[in-house]
Write a protein that holds these residues in place. Structure first.
Motif, PDB file in Angstrom:
ATOM      1  N   TRP A 212       1.176  -1.049 -17.190  1.00  0.00           N
ATOM      2  CA  TRP A 212       0.379  -0.964 -18.403  1.00  0.00           C
ATOM      3  C   TRP A 212      -0.634  -2.104 -18.400  1.00  0.00           C
ATOM      4  CZ3 TRP A 212       4.732   1.609 -17.940  1.00  0.00           C
ATOM      5  CH2 TRP A 212       4.877   2.802 -18.596  1.00  0.00           C
TER       6      TRP A 212
ATOM      7  N   LEU B  79       0.220  -4.252 -22.121  1.00  0.00           N
ATOM      8  CA  LEU B  79       1.301  -4.466 -23.074  1.00  0.00           C
ATOM      9  C   LEU B  79       2.041  -5.766 -22.759  1.00  0.00           C
ATOM     10  CD1 LEU B  79       2.873  -0.908 -23.379  1.00  0.00           C
ATOM     11  CD2 LEU B  79       1.126  -1.973 -24.803  1.00  0.00           C
TER      12      LEU B  79
ATOM     13  N   LEU C 106       9.768  -2.008 -21.788  1.00  0.00           N
ATOM     14  CA  LEU C 106       8.733  -1.838 -20.770  1.00  0.00           C
ATOM     15  C   LEU C 106       9.325  -1.997 -19.369  1.00  0.00           C
ATOM     16  CD1 LEU C 106       5.773  -1.399 -20.088  1.00  0.00           C
ATOM     17  CD2 LEU C 106       5.416  -3.855 -20.323  1.00  0.00           C
TER      18      LEU C 106
ATOM     19  N   LEU D 128       5.342  -4.455 -30.097  1.00  0.00           N
ATOM     20  CA  LEU D 128       3.895  -4.539 -30.297  1.00  0.00           C
ATOM     21  C   LEU D 128       3.632  -5.530 -31.423  1.00  0.00           C
ATOM     22  CD1 LEU D 128       3.097  -0.714 -30.179  1.00  0.00           C
ATOM     23  CD2 LEU D 128       2.928  -2.358 -28.304  1.00  0.00           C
TER      24      LEU D 128
ATOM     25  N   LEU E 103      -2.678  -3.658 -31.585  1.00  0.00           N
ATOM     26  CA  LEU E 103      -1.935  -2.781 -30.681  1.00  0.00           C
ATOM     27  C   LEU E 103      -1.196  -1.697 -31.453  1.00  0.00           C
ATOM     28  CD1 LEU E 103      -0.346  -5.097 -27.932  1.00  0.00           C
ATOM     29  CD2 LEU E 103      -2.026  -3.276 -27.630  1.00  0.00           C
TER      30      LEU E 103
END
Length: 801
Positions: free
Chosen positions: A291, A322, A328, A348, A353
Motif C-alpha cells: 500500500w 497506509l 496490514l 487509520l 485517510l
C-alpha cells in the motif's frame, strides 16, 4: 352428555364413540350405554343380566379380562368387527367399568397421540397449536420460535419485529380461512429489540385443524431453523455466479468489475477492488502486496445508487500509503482480515485517510488479498453499512474462495495482455512503414489488431521497392493466432523480401513460398500441423509500362478503383492457400489507368459487423465506390472501410493496403532495339550520350557510356540479339540492357593477365546498384546511378592489390 343421538367432542375426539358398560364382579352387565347397545347389537333390556363375554369372541379372553383384579386391555371380535376392550375395576371391588371402541378408531387415536407427543418432543422442529383466534394453545418452545412456554396465549408475537409478525399473522389467517396448507414458506424472524441484526430465518409449514365434525377449530404450525441452510444455498448460488461471471473476459478491468458486482449485495453493501499498477500494465507484480510501492489503483467499485459517495476514493484513484499495522501485515501475508469501525479508527489515525477510504456509516470491512501464482495482485474490500455484524467465518471463507478465483482470472488477463502486447509490438515492428511515396505508387497500409476475446494473428502487408522504379505490393494472413503466427509472418515477410530481389514472376514467388510453408509444416509437431499455413497476394507494378502483374494464394480478390470512382474486382485465377502444394499458381496482368487505386485486404475486413460472410466482398466494393472522393488521402479513404466497426473491436486482424498507381512520363524514358553486331556497341554509346545531353545529364555521360558499352558488349558476345537498351530518368538514372539469354551474370575477380572478366566489375564501380531479372524470354541487366549536379569521377577499373 347428550343421550343416544348426541355427541361429545374434545378437539378431534368423539367421546360418545366409546361404548360404556357397568359390570358386576362376574362380568354380568348391570347397565349399558346407547353406543354399547349399537356396538354389541343388544339393547339395554336384552343386555342387562347377561355376561358380557357371551356377546364377543373369543369368550375366554374376555372372561379373563373382566374377572382380573386390575385394569386391562384386550382385543375381541363383535359380529365380525374388531373391537378394543378396556376394563377398569371400581372400588370397593364388586363393580367393573367396560369401555369398548372400534379397533380402527382406537388405533387412530393412539397413533395421533404418539405422533403429537413425538413432535412436541423434538428440539429442532418447532410445533405450535393455535386456536381459531390465533391464541397459542400448545408449543414445544423450539429455538426457531422467539418465545417459549411463557408466551402461551395472546402474546405469541410480542417479541417479533412488527413486519415479520404481521406476515406470520396473515399466513395463519389465510390457512384458517381457506384450509389450504402452507409448506416450507421462508419467513424471517427478526426480533423487535434488534431488527437490524442478521435475522434468523425459519421454514414455516401450517395446516388447519378440524374437529370430529369437520368444523375448523385451529391451526398447527411446524417450523425449523433454515438460517444456515438458506445461507448455504445463497453461498452456493454466489459461488456459481462467480464461476459464471468472473474470468471469461480477458480484460483486467472488466474482470475486476465482475468481481465487485458479484460480491455486492451478496456479501456487502459496498465493494472496492484495488490492483497493483504493475498488473494494469501487464507486468509481473510484486510477490507481496503493498500500500505504497508499488502503488495500488482502484479499478472497480460496486454500490447501490448511481452517484459514488464523495470524498471516497473512486475508480482510477491511487491508493495512499497506509501506516504499519497488524491487519496490514496480515494482508501482506495473504490472510483475509476483518476490521470493525473501532479497528478502522485505530488503523487509520488521520481524518484525511478515513474520509478517503471509509464510506459513511461503515460498520465493518473485510479485505481479501488477490493472490495468484505467488504474486500479490491487489485486494478486494467488502464493506457493510446497513448490517451491523461483520462477515462471519463461513462468509470470510466464501470471500476468500471467490477472491482466489478472481485473482486467477485477473492474472490470466494480465498474462494475456502481456503476450498480446508483445505480439502486437513484434508484429508492428515486423511490418513495413505504413506509408510509401515512390515513383511507382503512393501507398498507405493500415493494420488493426484483433482484441477482446480474439487473439492477434499474422496479417501483414508490404511495399517492396524493386529495381527499374517498380514496386511489389503484398498482402497476407498466417493461419493461427498469437506469437507463433506472428513469428511465421516474420519468416514469410523475410522470404518475400529475398524473393523480390530475384525479380521473379508473382506466380513463381508464390510457388516458392508454398514450398517454404511445406518445409515449416514438416518442422512442426504433428498435433500442430493443421495450424501451419497462410494466404498471400503478390503484385508487381511497373510504372514505365503502366502494367501490374499479380498472383493470388487464397486471399480475397483486390478491388481496383479508377480515377472516376468506378470500383471493380480484379479477376485473377484463385490459387489455393500456401502450404497446400501440388496446385500451380497463375499470374494475371492488368493495365490500370494512372491514378487508379488498388485495394488489397485480408479477410478480417469481411468479419466486421456490417458485413456478412456471403455479401462481404460486394459490400467492400460498394463502400469503396461510395466513399471515393477525388484527391482524398489514401489513409482517410482506407479508413472509411473500417468505419463500420464504430467502437467495436475487430474479431480478427485486419490488414489493408491502398496503392495509387503512377506512370513515368514518356519524355523520361527512351528505348532502342539493337542487332547482335559488334558495331551496335558504338551505336549504343552514341544513343545514350545523345539522350543524356537531351536530358541535361551530361555529367553522367562517362559512367553511362562505360556501363552501356560493357553490358551491350556482353549481350552481343554471349547472348545474341536482339539487344534492348532503355534509359529512364527519375530520382535516379536507370540503364537497362536486355538479351534473349537466361544465363546468370556473375561478378568475378579477373587476373592481371586475363583478357576478360572485368565488365561487370566496371559496371558495379560505376553504378550505385545493379542486378538482373528474368522474363519469359531472356533477362535484363539494370543499373542505377544517382543524379548529381557535380562532376562524376572516373571509376577505378581494378581493385587495389
Amino acid at each position: 352428555m347428550d343421550s343416544d343421538e348426541g355427541s361429545v367432542l374434545h378437539g378431534g375426539f368423539r367421546l360418545d364413540a366409546v361404548a360404556v358398560a357397568v359390570l358386576d364382579q362376574e362380568g354380568t352387565i348391570l347397565s349399558w350405554s346407547a353406543e354399547a347397545a349399537r356396538l354389541f347389537r343388544h339393547d339395554t333390556a336384552q343386555a342387562v343380566g347377561v355376561p358380557v363375554w357371551e356377546m364377543v369372541s373369543p369368550q375366554r379372553e374376555c372372561r379373563s379380562l373382566v374377572r382380573a383384579e386390575s385394569s386391562g386391555v384386550g382385543h375381541v371380535t363383535v359380529g365380525g368387527r374388531a373391537v378394543t376392550l378396556g376394563v377398569l375395576p371400581l372400588p370397593p371391588g364388586d363393580r367393573r367399568v367396560l369401555l369398548a371402541l372400534d379397533s380402527t378408531t382406537a388405533s387412530e387415536w393412539s397413533q395421533g397421540i404418539s405422533l403429537f407427543r413425538a413432535l412436541l418432543g423434538q428440539d429442532r422442529i418447532g410445533v405450535a397449536i393455535h386456536d381459531g383466534e390465533q391464541r397459542r394453545l400448545r408449543t414445544n418452545a423450539a429455538p426457531t420460535l422467539p418465545d417459549g412456554p411463557a408466551a402461551l396465549g395472546d402474546q405469541w408475537d410480542a417479541q417479533l419485529y412488527e413486519p415479520d409478525a404481521e406476515a406470520l399473522r396473515n399466513l395463519l389467517a389465510d390457512v384458517m380461512r381457506t384450509g389450504a396448507p402452507v409448506l416450507g414458506k421462508v419467513q424471517s424472524l427478526r426480533l423487535a429489540a434488534a431488527p437490524t441484526r442478521q435475522p434468523r430465518v425459519a421454514s414455516v409449514s401450517a395446516f388447519r385443524l378440524d374437529d370430529g365434525d369437520g368444523v375448523p377449530d385451529g391451526v398447527a404450525v411446524l417450523t425449523y431453523d433454515a438460517t444456515k441452510e438458506l445461507r448455504d444455498r445463497r453461498h452456493l448460488a454466489l459461488l456459481r455466479k462467480a464461476a459464471d461471471r468472473i474470468g471469461p473476459s480477458l480484460d483486467i478491468r472488466r474482470t475486476a468489475q465482475d468481481l465487485a458486482d458479484v460480491l455486492m449485495p451478496g456479501l456487502g453493501d459496498l465493494v472496492t477492488v484495488d490492483l497493483s499498477e504493475g498488473v494494469l500494465a501487464g507486468d509481473n507484480p510484486s510477490r507481496t502486496l503493498g500500500w505504497g510501492t508499488p502503488r495500488l489503483t482502484r479499478v472497480a467499485v460496486a454500490h447501490e445508487g448511481d452517484d459514488w459517495p464523495a470524498p471516497l476514493l473512486g475508480t482510477g484513484g491511487d491508493y495512499p500509503r497506509l501506516p504499519d499495522s497488524a491487519p496490514l501485515r496480515s494482508l501482506q501475508k495473504g490472510q483475509t482480515v476483518t476490521l470493525t469501525h473501532r479497528d478502522l479508527a485505530d488503523a487509520l489515525p488521520s481524518r484525511e485517510l478515513g474520509d478517503l477510504l471509509v464510506p459513511e456509516g461503515a460498520k465493518s470491512v473485510s479485505v481479501a488479498p488477490l493472490l495468484a501464482r505467488g504474486f500479490g495482485l491487489g485486494a478486494v474490500s467488502v464493506w457493510r453499512t446497513d448490517r451491523s455484524e461483520p462477515l462471519d467465518g463461513d462468509e470470510l471463507g466464501l470471500l476468500a474462495e471467490i477472491a482466489s478465483r478472481a485473482a486467477l482470472g485477473i492474472d490470466n488477463a494480465r498474462r494475456y495482455m502481456r503476450e498480446h502486447r508483445a505480439a502486437v509490438s513484434l508484429q508492428e515492428r515486423l511490418l513495413p512503414r505504413a506509408a510509401a511515396d515512390i515513383a511507382a505508387v503512393e501507398a498507405e497500409g493500415i493494420y488493426r489488431p484483433a482484441s477482446g476475446g480474439a487473439d492477434i494473428s499474422g496479417d501483414w502487408f508490404d511495399i517492396v521497392t524493386l529495381p527499374s522504379l517498380r514496386a511489389a505490393l503484398v498482402i497476407g494472413d498466417v493461419i493461427g493466432h498469437g506469437l507463433p503466427a506472428t513469428a511465421t509472418m516474420g519468416r514469410l515477410r523475410t522470404a518475400i523480401l529475398t524473393l523480390a530481389d530475384l525479380e521473379l514472376d508473382p506466380a513463381e514467388v508464390l510457388t516458392r513460398l508454398d514450398d517454404l510453408i511445406q518445409r515449416l509444416a514438416a518442422e512442426t509437431p504433428a498435433e500442430q500441423k493443421d495450424a501451419v499455413g497462410a494466404t498471400c497476394l503478390y503484385a508487381v507494378y511497373d510504372p514505365i509500362a503502366g502494367r501490374c502483374t499479380l498472383a493470388n494464394a487464397g486471399q480475397p480478390p483486390p478491388v481496383l478503383i479508377t480515377p472516376d470512382g468506378t470500383a471493380s474486382f480484379v479477376e485473377s485465377p484463385p490459387g489455393p492457400p500456401l502450404g497446400v502444394g501440388g496446385v500451380p499458381y497463375q499470374s494475371v496482368t492488368l493495365e490500370p489507368e494512372p491514378g487508379s487505386v488498388l485495394a488489397l485486404f485480408t479477410d478480417g475486413l469481411l468479419a466486421l459487423t456490417d458485413f456478412d460472410a456471403d455479401a462481404g466482398l460486394e459490400r467492400v466494393r460498394e463502400r469503396l465506390a461510395s466513399s471515393w472522393r477525388p484527391g482524398a488521402g489514401l489513409r482517410d479513404y482506407g479508413g472509411s472501410l473500417l468505419d463500420a466497426l464504430g467502437e467495436q473491436q475487430p474479431r480478427d486482424d485486419i490488414a489493408l493496403l491502398m496503392a495509387r498507381t503512377r506512370v513515368i512520363p514518356p519524355s523520361d524514358t527512351a528505348a532502342w532495339q539493337l542487332p547482335a553486331d559488334p558495331e551496335a556497341v558504338a551505336q549504343a554509346r552514341k544513343l545514350a550520350d545523345d539522350q543524356l545531353a537531351a536530358w541535361g545529364l551530361e555529367e553522367l555521360s562517362l559512367t553511362t557510356e562505360l556501363i552501356v558499352s560493357e553490358l551491350v558488349t556482353n549481350a552481343v558476345r554471349y547472348a545474341g540479339g536482339p539487344v534492348g537498351l532503355r534509359l529512364t530518368r527519375s530520382s535516379v538514372l536507370i540503364c537497362e540492357v536486355s538479351d534473349p539469354s537466361n544465363t546468370q551474370p556473375r561478378l568475378v575477380r579477373a587476373g592481371d593477365t586475363d583478357e576478360g572478366g572485368r565488365g561487370l566489375y566496371i559496371v558495379a564501380q560505376c553504378a550505385q546498384r545493379w542486378g538482373s531479372r528474368y522474363g519469359r524470354r531472356g533477362k535484363t541487366i539494370w543499373t542505377e546511378q544517382a543524379l548529381s549536379d557535380g562532376p562524376v569521377g572516373f571509376p577505378i577499373l581494378m581493385p587495389e592489390a
